[in-house]
Write a protein that holds these residues in place. Structure first.
Motif, PDB file in Angstrom:
ATOM      1  N   PHE A   3      12.685  18.604  46.043  1.00 46.97           N
ATOM      2  CA  PHE A   3      13.926  18.901  45.354  1.00 46.97           C
ATOM      3  C   PHE A   3      13.683  20.088  44.440  1.00 46.97           C
ATOM      4  O   PHE A   3      12.551  20.471  44.159  1.00 46.97           O
ATOM      5  CB  PHE A   3      14.411  17.700  44.544  1.00 46.97           C
ATOM      6  CG  PHE A   3      13.427  17.243  43.509  1.00 46.97           C
ATOM      7  CD1 PHE A   3      13.527  17.687  42.202  1.00 46.97           C
ATOM      8  CD2 PHE A   3      12.394  16.390  43.861  1.00 46.97           C
ATOM      9  CE1 PHE A   3      12.612  17.273  41.249  1.00 46.97           C
ATOM     10  CE2 PHE A   3      11.469  15.975  42.908  1.00 46.97           C
ATOM     11  CZ  PHE A   3      11.583  16.420  41.593  1.00 46.97           C
ATOM     12  N   VAL A   5      14.626  21.946  40.747  1.00 45.87           N
ATOM     13  CA  VAL A   5      15.156  21.841  39.401  1.00 45.87           C
ATOM     14  C   VAL A   5      15.461  23.242  38.910  1.00 45.87           C
ATOM     15  O   VAL A   5      14.682  24.174  39.107  1.00 45.87           O
ATOM     16  CB  VAL A   5      14.134  21.163  38.461  1.00 45.87           C
ATOM     17  CG1 VAL A   5      14.643  21.159  37.029  1.00 45.87           C
ATOM     18  CG2 VAL A   5      13.876  19.734  38.937  1.00 45.87           C
ATOM     19  N   ASN A 349      19.580  22.461  48.193  1.00 41.52           N
ATOM     20  CA  ASN A 349      18.577  23.223  47.459  1.00 41.52           C
ATOM     21  C   ASN A 349      18.527  24.707  47.812  1.00 41.52           C
ATOM     22  O   ASN A 349      17.665  25.431  47.311  1.00 41.52           O
ATOM     23  CB  ASN A 349      17.194  22.608  47.707  1.00 41.52           C
ATOM     24  CG  ASN A 349      17.127  21.168  47.243  1.00 41.52           C
ATOM     25  OD1 ASN A 349      17.103  20.897  46.053  1.00 41.52           O
ATOM     26  ND2 ASN A 349      17.123  20.231  48.190  1.00 41.52           N
ATOM     27  N   TYR A 380      13.730  28.357  39.238  1.00 44.71           N
ATOM     28  CA  TYR A 380      13.814  27.129  40.034  1.00 44.71           C
ATOM     29  C   TYR A 380      12.419  26.549  40.188  1.00 44.71           C
ATOM     30  O   TYR A 380      11.495  27.232  40.643  1.00 44.71           O
ATOM     31  CB  TYR A 380      14.408  27.425  41.407  1.00 44.71           C
ATOM     32  CG  TYR A 380      15.782  28.039  41.349  1.00 44.71           C
ATOM     33  CD1 TYR A 380      16.928  27.237  41.323  1.00 44.71           C
ATOM     34  CD2 TYR A 380      15.946  29.421  41.307  1.00 44.71           C
ATOM     35  CE1 TYR A 380      18.199  27.806  41.266  1.00 44.71           C
ATOM     36  CE2 TYR A 380      17.212  29.989  41.241  1.00 44.71           C
ATOM     37  CZ  TYR A 380      18.322  29.180  41.214  1.00 44.71           C
ATOM     38  OH  TYR A 380      19.574  29.744  41.148  1.00 44.71           O
ATOM     39  N   SER A 390       9.999   9.011  36.790  1.00 41.47           N
ATOM     40  CA  SER A 390      11.044  10.011  36.599  1.00 41.47           C
ATOM     41  C   SER A 390      10.767  10.950  35.433  1.00 41.47           C
ATOM     42  O   SER A 390      11.640  11.249  34.634  1.00 41.47           O
ATOM     43  CB  SER A 390      12.389   9.315  36.388  1.00 41.47           C
ATOM     44  OG  SER A 390      12.319   8.427  35.293  1.00 41.47           O
ATOM     45  N   THR A 406      18.782  21.572  34.817  1.00 39.64           N
ATOM     46  CA  THR A 406      19.648  20.787  35.694  1.00 39.64           C
ATOM     47  C   THR A 406      18.923  20.501  36.996  1.00 39.64           C
ATOM     48  O   THR A 406      17.932  21.159  37.337  1.00 39.64           O
ATOM     49  CB  THR A 406      20.975  21.513  36.006  1.00 39.64           C
ATOM     50  OG1 THR A 406      20.676  22.712  36.712  1.00 39.64           O
ATOM     51  CG2 THR A 406      21.747  21.827  34.739  1.00 39.64           C
ATOM     52  N   LEU A 407      19.435  19.543  37.730  1.00 41.01           N
ATOM     53  CA  LEU A 407      18.904  19.173  39.028  1.00 41.01           C
ATOM     54  C   LEU A 407      19.907  19.606  40.086  1.00 41.01           C
ATOM     55  O   LEU A 407      21.083  19.245  40.001  1.00 41.01           O
ATOM     56  CB  LEU A 407      18.679  17.655  39.096  1.00 41.01           C
ATOM     57  CG  LEU A 407      17.893  17.096  40.282  1.00 41.01           C
ATOM     58  CD1 LEU A 407      16.454  17.569  40.252  1.00 41.01           C
ATOM     59  CD2 LEU A 407      17.945  15.573  40.258  1.00 41.01           C
ATOM     60  N   LEU A 414      19.788  17.731  32.487  1.00 45.93           N
ATOM     61  CA  LEU A 414      18.717  16.761  32.278  1.00 45.93           C
ATOM     62  C   LEU A 414      18.193  16.865  30.848  1.00 45.93           C
ATOM     63  O   LEU A 414      18.106  17.958  30.278  1.00 45.93           O
ATOM     64  CB  LEU A 414      17.555  17.025  33.243  1.00 45.93           C
ATOM     65  CG  LEU A 414      17.845  16.984  34.747  1.00 45.93           C
ATOM     66  CD1 LEU A 414      16.556  17.226  35.517  1.00 45.93           C
ATOM     67  CD2 LEU A 414      18.481  15.667  35.147  1.00 45.93           C
ATOM     68  N   PHE A 432      16.853  10.228  38.327  1.00 41.77           N
ATOM     69  CA  PHE A 432      15.919  11.104  39.024  1.00 41.77           C
ATOM     70  C   PHE A 432      15.473  10.507  40.363  1.00 41.77           C
ATOM     71  O   PHE A 432      15.553  11.137  41.410  1.00 41.77           O
ATOM     72  CB  PHE A 432      14.711  11.328  38.120  1.00 41.77           C
ATOM     73  CG  PHE A 432      13.947  12.573  38.417  1.00 41.77           C
ATOM     74  CD1 PHE A 432      14.536  13.814  38.290  1.00 41.77           C
ATOM     75  CD2 PHE A 432      12.623  12.502  38.810  1.00 41.77           C
ATOM     76  CE1 PHE A 432      13.823  14.965  38.549  1.00 41.77           C
ATOM     77  CE2 PHE A 432      11.916  13.645  39.075  1.00 41.77           C
ATOM     78  CZ  PHE A 432      12.511  14.880  38.942  1.00 41.77           C
ATOM     79  N   HIS A 435      18.208  10.295  42.996  1.00 35.60           N
ATOM     80  CA  HIS A 435      18.498  11.595  43.581  1.00 35.60           C
ATOM     81  C   HIS A 435      17.506  11.923  44.688  1.00 35.60           C
ATOM     82  O   HIS A 435      17.860  12.479  45.715  1.00 35.60           O
ATOM     83  CB  HIS A 435      18.452  12.653  42.491  1.00 35.60           C
ATOM     84  CG  HIS A 435      18.779  14.037  42.980  1.00 35.60           C
ATOM     85  ND1 HIS A 435      20.077  14.482  43.080  1.00 35.60           N
ATOM     86  CD2 HIS A 435      18.006  15.054  43.401  1.00 35.60           C
ATOM     87  CE1 HIS A 435      20.090  15.723  43.532  1.00 35.60           C
ATOM     88  NE2 HIS A 435      18.825  16.096  43.735  1.00 35.60           N
TER      89      HIS A 435
END
Length: 441
Positions: A3, A5, A349, A380, A390, A406-407, A414, A432, A435
């Protein structure tokens, strides 16, 4: 599970020029911006070698070119084909009767790729288009009786994807090439009468925006007349402003000359290169062409592909992922599944991938393996393994009161705290883990 972030820190256009037929001039050409922004492409190896579908796309060479021949290839032929059967006899069996270029293009689009590169001619010399310089050894005169290059070009461009062509400079058994080789490449009968006329014709006819050159290593670029061809390509061809080329234009050119660098198959640099590069790799780790004898354990799984893509982009590269269709013209479902899986991940993503740039630090392994990309003041952080809890710590970022975390896929900020005064951060949230378990991640 992977993922991205997003860390918000508030703190190439092609020019009009004439290029000379020498590497100093050609290497100074700016790379068209579309290519660096694209990040992901699909490679397609498809030809007569797809008919035996054994070993790899180098089957003919391993069977009858190298000395001694590969005993596995010899055994395969003796068990399945009559004595005296020749490789060219495979061509009429290359039917491609199930080839649906629009279905292929739909799969490529769904993968999240921005460009597609099809083999117009591999080392066997068979062209997947109606080359006037490859009489009776092309896909229109025999086999499919169809212009495979042209049909896929239309379908791919209809999906707003860039279209490129792979072309091997040399041909294992072409008589003119063998004459030049015997003469120590001091003659150019093959280049003048076959290779260059065919390449000019191919570019004018199909207008590829990528020319993926290969098969260069036996002779210097002066034998191939590479610089003269590239000067025409950059100055006067119908794709002069948009075309990109790789670095396989003669022995010793790799990683030194050309538009972007391949360096070698499946190349992964240990640190951030100073020149644009591309990693070409294949879902089937043993072959680029289709193999009837491939096994699931020999294929890259989806998490491995995504991690490879992320690392490549973080180090400034493009990722060219290969699939090998069958002789019937189908993309094996296991390959399609991989491509659609990459696309599902990119739907969430992709912001961290497309048009991104390498950050000042490309990697952080404080608590987890994390790769960084950036766009302006946005950074990122792509976590390539599922955290045990998490909470994630990053040591590289310099933070301030205006830093926001943010995610991707979740608009809510976050919670975070500094790891050190004005440097590093720890971020965490109760959602977390949930997700991470979403489909496609």
């Amino acid at each position: 599970m992977l993922f991205a972030v997003v860390l918000f820190f508030f703190s190439g256009v092609v020019v009009d020029a004439r290029y000379a037929a020498n590497w100093t001039s050609l290497d100074a050409r700016p790379l068209p911006t579309w290519y660096d922004e694209a990040k992901l492409g699909i490679f397609v190896h498809w030809g007569v070698y797809s008919v035996p579908g054994f070993g790899s796309e180098w089957f003919w060479w391993h069977w009858q070119g190298q000395q001694p021949p590969d005993p596995k290839c010899v055994s395969y032929m003796s068990k399945n084909y009559p004595p005296g059967f020749s490789y060219p006899e495979f061509a009429p069996q290359f039917h491609a009767q199930l080839f649906d270029p629009h279905q292929w293009a739909d799969i490529f689009k769904a993968s999240g790729a921005k460009y597609v590169v099809l083999t117009a001619k591999h080392h066997e010399g068979f062209t997947t288009w109606d080359s006037p310089f490859s009489w009776n050894w092309n896909a229109v005169n025999t086999g499919p009786h169809r212009d495979l290059v042209g049909d896929l070009a239309d379908a791919v461009r209809n999906q707003s994807l860039h279209y490129g062509l792979y072309n091997s400079l040399y041909e294992w058994f072409h008589p003119l090439y063998l004459i030049d080789k015997k003469n120590g490449f001091k003659t150019q009968e093959f280049v003048i009468n076959k290779l260059l006329p065919e390449m000019y014709n191919m570019v004018v006819r199909y207008k590829p925006e990528v020319i993926w050159s290969d098969g260069d290593w036996e002779a210097p670029d002066t034998y191939w007349n590479s610089t003269a061809f590239l000067a025409w390509l950059y100055n006067d061809s119908p794709v002069k402003d948009t075309v990109v080329t790789n670095d396989r234009w003669g022995a010793g050119c790799a990683c030194k000359h050309g538009g972007y660098y391949n360096c070698k198959d499946k190349y992964t640099p240990g640190q951030l290169p100073t020149h644009k590069w591309e990693k070409c790799t294949s879902v089937d780790t043993y072959s680029w062409g289709y193999r009837r004898n491939m096994r699931l354990s020999e294929l890259m799984d989806l998490p491995t592909i995504i991690k490879d893509l992320v690392q490549t982009v973080a180090l400034g590269g493009n990722y060219l992922l290969n699939v090998g269709p069958t002789a019937e013209g189908t993309i094996p479902p296991v390959f399609e599944e991989r491509l659609r899986g990459v696309g599902a991940w990119l739907q969430i993503n992709g912001e961290a991938i497309y048009a991104s740039k390498p950050w000042r630090d490309q990697y952080d392994n404080t608590t987890l393996p994390i790769w960084f990309t950036s766009k302006g003041s946005t950074v990122y952080a792509i976590v390539t393994v599922k955290p045990p809890k998490s909470i994630v710590q990053l040591s590289s970022p310099k933070t301030s009161s205006k830093t926001k975390v943010t995610l991707l896929g979740n608009p809510k900020p976050l919670a975070w705290s500094p790891l050190h005064p004005n440097a590093g951060l720890t971020f965490y949230c109760l959602s977390f883990q949930k997700h991470l378990d979403r489909p496609g991640l």
